[in-house]
Write an enzyme that holds these catalytic residues in place. Structure first.
Site, mmCIF file in Angstrom:
data_model
loop_
_atom_site.group_PDB
_atom_site.id
_atom_site.type_symbol
_atom_site.label_atom_id
_atom_site.label_comp_id
_atom_site.label_asym_id
_atom_site.label_seq_id
_atom_site.Cartn_x
_atom_site.Cartn_y
_atom_site.Cartn_z
ATOM 1 N N PHE A 66 1.743 38.364 -37.610
ATOM 2 C CA PHE A 66 0.821 39.330 -37.480
ATOM 3 C C PHE A 66 1.110 40.868 -37.947
ATOM 4 C CE2 PHE A 66 -1.702 36.696 -34.275
ATOM 5 C CZ PHE A 66 -2.107 35.847 -35.171
ATOM 6 N N ARG A 67 1.973 40.924 -38.467
ATOM 7 C CA ARG A 67 2.544 42.270 -39.337
ATOM 8 C C ARG A 67 2.788 43.334 -38.691
ATOM 9 N NH1 ARG A 67 4.633 39.236 -43.168
ATOM 10 N NH2 ARG A 67 3.278 38.225 -44.669
ATOM 11 N N HIS A 239 7.870 24.626 -41.424
ATOM 12 C CA HIS A 239 6.904 24.274 -42.790
ATOM 13 C C HIS A 239 7.820 23.367 -43.649
ATOM 14 C CE1 HIS A 239 9.710 27.466 -43.504
ATOM 15 N NE2 HIS A 239 8.992 28.674 -43.252
ATOM 16 N N ASP A 313 1.528 29.242 -40.495
ATOM 17 C CA ASP A 313 2.744 30.349 -41.032
ATOM 18 C C ASP A 313 1.807 31.295 -41.692
ATOM 19 O OD1 ASP A 313 4.818 31.548 -42.007
ATOM 20 O OD2 ASP A 313 5.157 30.236 -43.839
#
Length: 448
Positions: A66-67, A239, A313
């Site tokens: 979410f940066r 992933h 992701d």
């Protein structure tokens, strides 16, 4: 003070491999009662008629970026958690490669403080491992965070753990779930240099899965699994992108007893290398989207339970960043708003049952990370619930994209299923494309 009550009537309730018609009474933050038929005991009960709709547990996304802090021109916890609840994701686990990185307990607590103020969805974070922060890892209370994240191949941010001795020490010394990004750095560097020599900076994006190749993934994930077996560590491989890697995982025992588990992301189940021509760098992810054969084998492993979890992701970048030439365009894309609709689209295509979607996106993340009282439609559990209309088509367009970055790799895609209501801890936080002002989100807790 009397707790507020909501009564959901006539829903197709999806839980633990079955679908049954019934009613659900929410009282305060929790599911109070589930029954064939429940009557409202007073006029102040909020009644929702869910006739024809499906009621699912809120999805739990075990891997998002979410940066925040430091990269908030791309996204932040407030914007992306809103997009998540609009997409039926009621809980998320966010990754440590922010700026500064979440590699000290102090930085971890700073992120929890931000989420407590601004998140619309329930939240937890992963602690980041590096070549030199074992002391900090040992300070982390396993009951307070989802787990530990290690990059065993460089991705966004400088968090590559490439010292074998350090790696073994980390594996030996923590009981936390160790989640790993597996791509072999030496293989990628060699492949990249060959392509750079051939094409210069403007390498065709279709070369991405050749640079970040099947071998790069397999070498790294097989080593991580070998180390987990040697040390007894609890390993979760993020992933998966290749068919070859799926053979490293087992479906012989129930998830709750597994020491080694795997995840697949929505984009690796949806796209293939044939899509690079049309989508370009918008589908440039690490690990790369591979071949149709890889995608098919990922589906097989998901459906036979070698792969345990579906995640996103979610990793937004601005459209200007993504439009750069291959060598400058960052990897990653936004997904939380569209992940559940995409998987329900796969149900419409006959690829997967709704029960299986719920198992992989709701139940299994809760089991794997031992999340307390979430991931199921059960009496006594938190009322994190999603109502879905399976026959209410909509098309992804700029004007309905909620990510701060404002774009989606699904732009132009029509989904048959629409999320109409999302409840977080008993509060109706999203209804028919409108958000409530109520802040209902909580920090995730763990049964450890």
């Amino acid at each position: 003070m009397k707790k507020k009550q909501t009564l959901i009537k006539n829903a197709h309730i999806v839980n633990e491999g079955t679908i049954f018609n019934g009613d659900i009474l929410i009282e305060g933050e929790y599911i109070k009662e589930i029954s064939d038929s429940i009557s409202a005991k007073s006029s102040d009960v909020h009644v929702i008629d869910a006739e024809g709709k499906y009621l699912l547990p809120g999805a739990i996304d075990d891997q998002v970026h979410f940066r925040e802090p430091g990269l908030t021109h791309k996204a932040n916890i407030e914007t992306e958690s809103k997009a998540a609840i609009a997409g039926g994701i009621t809980s998320f686990v966010e990754m440590p490669n922010t700026n500064p990185q979440t590699t000290t307990v102090e930085k971890l607590e700073e992120k929890f403080a931000i989420a407590a103020e601004t998140s619309s969805a329930n939240y937890s974070f992963m602690f980041g491992g590096t070549n030199d922060n074992l002391d900090e890892i040992l300070k982390v209370d396993p009951k307070s965070v989802a787990g530990l994240k290690l990059f065993l191949g460089s991705s966004t941010g400088n968090m590559l753990v490439d010292n074998p001795e350090v790696l073994e020490k980390i594996f030996k010394s923590t009981n936390m779930v160790i989640s790993v990004h597996c791509e072999d750095e030496a293989t990628i560097k060699k492949n990249f240099q060959e392509h750079l020599d051939k094409y210069g900076e403007d390498i065709p994006v279709s070369c991405h899965p050749i640079i970040r190749s099947e071998d790069a993934c397999y070498i790294s994930s097989s080593k991580a699994i070998e180390l987990a077996k040697k040390t007894g560590a609890r390993l979760h491989v993020f992933h998966l992108s290749t068919g070859k890697e799926t053979k490293l995982f087992s479906n012989k025992i129930p998830l709750k007893d597994k020491k080694i588990t795997a995840e697949v992301c929505v984009h690796h189940l949806w796209f293939s290398d044939e899509d690079y021509e049309k989508k370009g760098t918008l589908i440039k992810w690490n690990p790369a989207v591979k071949t149709k054969e890889d995608r098919e084998q990922l589906w097989e492993a998901l459906l036979d339970d070698r792969i345990d979890v579906i995640a996103t992701d979610h990793a937004p970048h601005t459209i200007d960043e993504k439009k750069n030439v291959y060598t400058s365009a960052p990897s990653g894309g936004p997904l939380v708003q569209h992940a559940l609709p995409a998987m329900l689209e796969m149900y419409h295509r006959g690829k997967i049952s709704i029960e299986k979607v719920v198992e992989k996106m709701c139940h299994n993340p809760a089991i794997l990370f031992e999340i307390e009282k979430r991931g199921y439609v059960k009496e006594g559990y938190f009322a994190d619930l999603v109502l879905v209309d399976l026959n209410n088509p909509w098309t992804v367009k700029k004007e309905n994209i909620l990510y701060k970055c404002g774009w989606s790799p699904f732009e132009g895609t029509t989904f048959k299923s629409r999320i109409t209501h999302t409840f977080v801890n008993g509060s109706l936080v999203y209804q028919n494309a409108k958000f409530s002002k109520e802040k209902a989100a909580k920090r995730l807790t763990f049964n450890r």
